[in-house]
Motif scaffolding. Structure first.
Motif, PDB file in Angstrom:
ATOM      1  N   LEU A  85      -7.347   0.742   5.191  1.00  0.00           N
ATOM      2  CA  LEU A  85      -7.296   1.558   3.980  1.00  0.00           C
ATOM      3  C   LEU A  85      -8.696   1.765   3.394  1.00  0.00           C
ATOM      4  O   LEU A  85      -9.052   2.882   3.019  1.00  0.00           O
ATOM      5  CB  LEU A  85      -6.381   0.912   2.942  1.00  0.00           C
ATOM      6  CG  LEU A  85      -6.328   1.591   1.574  1.00  0.00           C
ATOM      7  CD1 LEU A  85      -5.696   2.967   1.691  1.00  0.00           C
ATOM      8  CD2 LEU A  85      -5.577   0.737   0.584  1.00  0.00           C
ATOM      9  N   ALA A  86      -9.489   0.699   3.329  1.00  0.00           N
ATOM     10  CA  ALA A  86     -10.838   0.810   2.781  1.00  0.00           C
ATOM     11  C   ALA A  86     -11.683   1.778   3.609  1.00  0.00           C
ATOM     12  O   ALA A  86     -12.429   2.598   3.061  1.00  0.00           O
ATOM     13  CB  ALA A  86     -11.495  -0.562   2.731  1.00  0.00           C
ATOM     14  N   GLU A  87     -11.557   1.720   4.923  1.00  0.00           N
ATOM     15  CA  GLU A  87     -12.315   2.629   5.786  1.00  0.00           C
ATOM     16  C   GLU A  87     -11.865   4.072   5.587  1.00  0.00           C
ATOM     17  O   GLU A  87     -12.683   4.980   5.500  1.00  0.00           O
ATOM     18  CB  GLU A  87     -12.145   2.214   7.250  1.00  0.00           C
ATOM     19  CG  GLU A  87     -12.946   3.025   8.219  1.00  0.00           C
ATOM     20  CD  GLU A  87     -14.452   2.910   7.998  1.00  0.00           C
ATOM     21  OE1 GLU A  87     -15.144   3.908   8.256  1.00  0.00           O
ATOM     22  OE2 GLU A  87     -14.929   1.852   7.553  1.00  0.00           O
ATOM     23  N   ASN A  88     -10.550   4.287   5.513  1.00  0.00           N
ATOM     24  CA  ASN A  88     -10.021   5.643   5.299  1.00  0.00           C
ATOM     25  C   ASN A  88     -10.467   6.213   3.956  1.00  0.00           C
ATOM     26  O   ASN A  88     -10.816   7.388   3.860  1.00  0.00           O
ATOM     27  CB  ASN A  88      -8.497   5.643   5.378  1.00  0.00           C
ATOM     28  CG  ASN A  88      -7.988   5.463   6.783  1.00  0.00           C
ATOM     29  OD1 ASN A  88      -8.721   5.652   7.749  1.00  0.00           O
ATOM     30  ND2 ASN A  88      -6.735   5.068   6.901  1.00  0.00           N
ATOM     31  N   LEU A  89     -10.458   5.380   2.914  1.00  0.00           N
ATOM     32  CA  LEU A  89     -10.877   5.847   1.589  1.00  0.00           C
ATOM     33  C   LEU A  89     -12.361   6.200   1.579  1.00  0.00           C
ATOM     34  O   LEU A  89     -12.761   7.175   0.944  1.00  0.00           O
ATOM     35  CB  LEU A  89     -10.577   4.789   0.532  1.00  0.00           C
ATOM     36  CG  LEU A  89      -9.102   4.574   0.203  1.00  0.00           C
ATOM     37  CD1 LEU A  89      -8.943   3.434  -0.798  1.00  0.00           C
ATOM     38  CD2 LEU A  89      -8.461   5.835  -0.325  1.00  0.00           C
ATOM     39  N   LYS A  90     -13.160   5.423   2.286  1.00  0.00           N
ATOM     40  CA  LYS A  90     -14.600   5.710   2.341  1.00  0.00           C
ATOM     41  C   LYS A  90     -14.852   7.048   3.030  1.00  0.00           C
ATOM     42  O   LYS A  90     -15.679   7.842   2.599  1.00  0.00           O
ATOM     43  CB  LYS A  90     -15.311   4.574   3.085  1.00  0.00           C
ATOM     44  CG  LYS A  90     -16.822   4.636   3.001  1.00  0.00           C
ATOM     45  CD  LYS A  90     -17.472   3.342   3.418  1.00  0.00           C
ATOM     46  CE  LYS A  90     -17.231   3.062   4.893  1.00  0.00           C
ATOM     47  NZ  LYS A  90     -18.015   1.916   5.405  1.00  0.00           N
TER      48      LYS A  90
ATOM     49  N   ASP B  53      -2.152   5.645  -1.362  1.00  0.00           N
ATOM     50  CA  ASP B  53      -3.230   4.722  -0.995  1.00  0.00           C
ATOM     51  C   ASP B  53      -3.596   3.736  -2.098  1.00  0.00           C
ATOM     52  O   ASP B  53      -4.608   3.055  -1.991  1.00  0.00           O
ATOM     53  CB  ASP B  53      -4.489   5.480  -0.538  1.00  0.00           C
ATOM     54  CG  ASP B  53      -4.256   6.252   0.751  1.00  0.00           C
ATOM     55  OD1 ASP B  53      -3.405   5.826   1.544  1.00  0.00           O
ATOM     56  OD2 ASP B  53      -4.921   7.274   0.949  1.00  0.00           O
ATOM     57  N   ASP B  54      -2.801   3.602  -3.147  1.00  0.00           N
ATOM     58  CA  ASP B  54      -3.014   2.557  -4.138  1.00  0.00           C
ATOM     59  C   ASP B  54      -2.412   1.259  -3.620  1.00  0.00           C
ATOM     60  O   ASP B  54      -1.382   1.256  -2.938  1.00  0.00           O
ATOM     61  CB  ASP B  54      -2.323   2.897  -5.461  1.00  0.00           C
ATOM     62  CG  ASP B  54      -3.080   3.914  -6.288  1.00  0.00           C
ATOM     63  OD1 ASP B  54      -4.224   4.236  -5.914  1.00  0.00           O
ATOM     64  OD2 ASP B  54      -2.519   4.380  -7.296  1.00  0.00           O
TER      65      ASP B  54
ATOM     66  N   ILE C 265       0.870  -1.166   0.000  1.00  0.00           N
ATOM     67  CA  ILE C 265       0.000   0.000   0.000  1.00  0.00           C
ATOM     68  C   ILE C 265       0.911   1.221   0.000  1.00  0.00           C
ATOM     69  O   ILE C 265       1.751   1.360   0.901  1.00  0.00           O
ATOM     70  CB  ILE C 265      -0.905   0.021   1.241  1.00  0.00           C
ATOM     71  CG1 ILE C 265      -1.818  -1.191   1.256  1.00  0.00           C
ATOM     72  CG2 ILE C 265      -1.738   1.307   1.254  1.00  0.00           C
ATOM     73  CD1 ILE C 265      -2.606  -1.347   2.540  1.00  0.00           C
TER      74      ILE C 265
ATOM     75  N   LYS D 125      -5.431  -3.551   4.675  1.00  0.00           N
ATOM     76  CA  LYS D 125      -6.383  -3.299   3.596  1.00  0.00           C
ATOM     77  C   LYS D 125      -7.735  -2.844   4.137  1.00  0.00           C
ATOM     78  O   LYS D 125      -8.381  -1.974   3.564  1.00  0.00           O
ATOM     79  CB  LYS D 125      -6.572  -4.552   2.736  1.00  0.00           C
ATOM     80  CG  LYS D 125      -5.396  -4.866   1.832  1.00  0.00           C
ATOM     81  CD  LYS D 125      -5.685  -6.083   0.995  1.00  0.00           C
ATOM     82  CE  LYS D 125      -4.516  -6.441   0.100  1.00  0.00           C
ATOM     83  NZ  LYS D 125      -4.787  -7.639  -0.697  1.00  0.00           N
ATOM     84  N   LYS D 126      -8.161  -3.404   5.268  1.00  0.00           N
ATOM     85  CA  LYS D 126      -9.428  -2.986   5.877  1.00  0.00           C
ATOM     86  C   LYS D 126      -9.344  -1.546   6.358  1.00  0.00           C
ATOM     87  O   LYS D 126     -10.266  -0.757   6.168  1.00  0.00           O
ATOM     88  CB  LYS D 126      -9.795  -3.909   7.048  1.00  0.00           C
ATOM     89  CG  LYS D 126     -10.263  -5.274   6.625  1.00  0.00           C
ATOM     90  CD  LYS D 126     -10.594  -6.127   7.826  1.00  0.00           C
ATOM     91  CE  LYS D 126     -10.946  -7.537   7.398  1.00  0.00           C
ATOM     92  NZ  LYS D 126     -11.169  -8.419   8.552  1.00  0.00           N
TER      93      LYS D 126
END
Length: 147
Positions: A47-52, A16-17, A4, A44-45
């Motif tokens: 990261l997904a929360e931060n991106l949301k 964040d890619d 990441i 990854k979890k």
């Protein structure tokens, strides 16, 4: 190896890619320099929360970048340089384009401008990356300096 990215890495990806690289590149360069972290399931979890959470803020940033892109397209850039006929004494680089934009009132970091090295007078195009989704083609003209 999946990583990441913690920041933008040229020719690899943006912050964040999740990217796949060879083990040596990841372990010997990206991770020690602080450019990336291992892409474990828990990371990854997170990261997904931060991106949301960041998605609605990102929309405003993209809108601002598009507005700046329209402003940049309206600017007419003429760079004067010493020349013998059509051939320049020296060359025009990204730095010269950024300085011309600064004179026009738009401050852009030179690492976001891609134009190549120009050694002749004429009309050229530079690419300016304002955001990962907003790239502007900027036309500029190089004219010979009058004595």
């Amino acid at each position: 190896m999946e990583l990441i990215l913690k920041q933008d890495v040229q020719n690899l990806g943006f912050k964040d890619d999740v990217v796949t690289v060879k083990n040596g590149y990841g372990r010997n360069y990206l991770i020690p320099q602080g450019f990336a972290q291992l892409a474990t399931p828990s990371a990854k979890k997170v990261l997904a929360e931060n991106l949301k959470q960041r998605a609605h803020k990102e929309a405003k940033v993209v809108a601002d970048a598009k507005a700046l892109a329209e402003t940049l397209k309206a600017i007419e850039i003429k760079i004067t340089a010493k020349a013998g006929g059509e051939k320049l004494f020296g060359s025009i680089t990204n730095i010269d384009i950024v300085e011309a934009l600064a004179k026009a009132g738009q401050v852009i970091d030179r690492k976001f401008v891609t134009s190549g090295i120009v050694k002749r007078t004429g009309k050229y195009t530079a690419s300016v990356r304002l955001h990962r989704d907003v790239i502007v083609e900027l036309d500029y003209e190089i004219v010979a300096e009058k004595a």
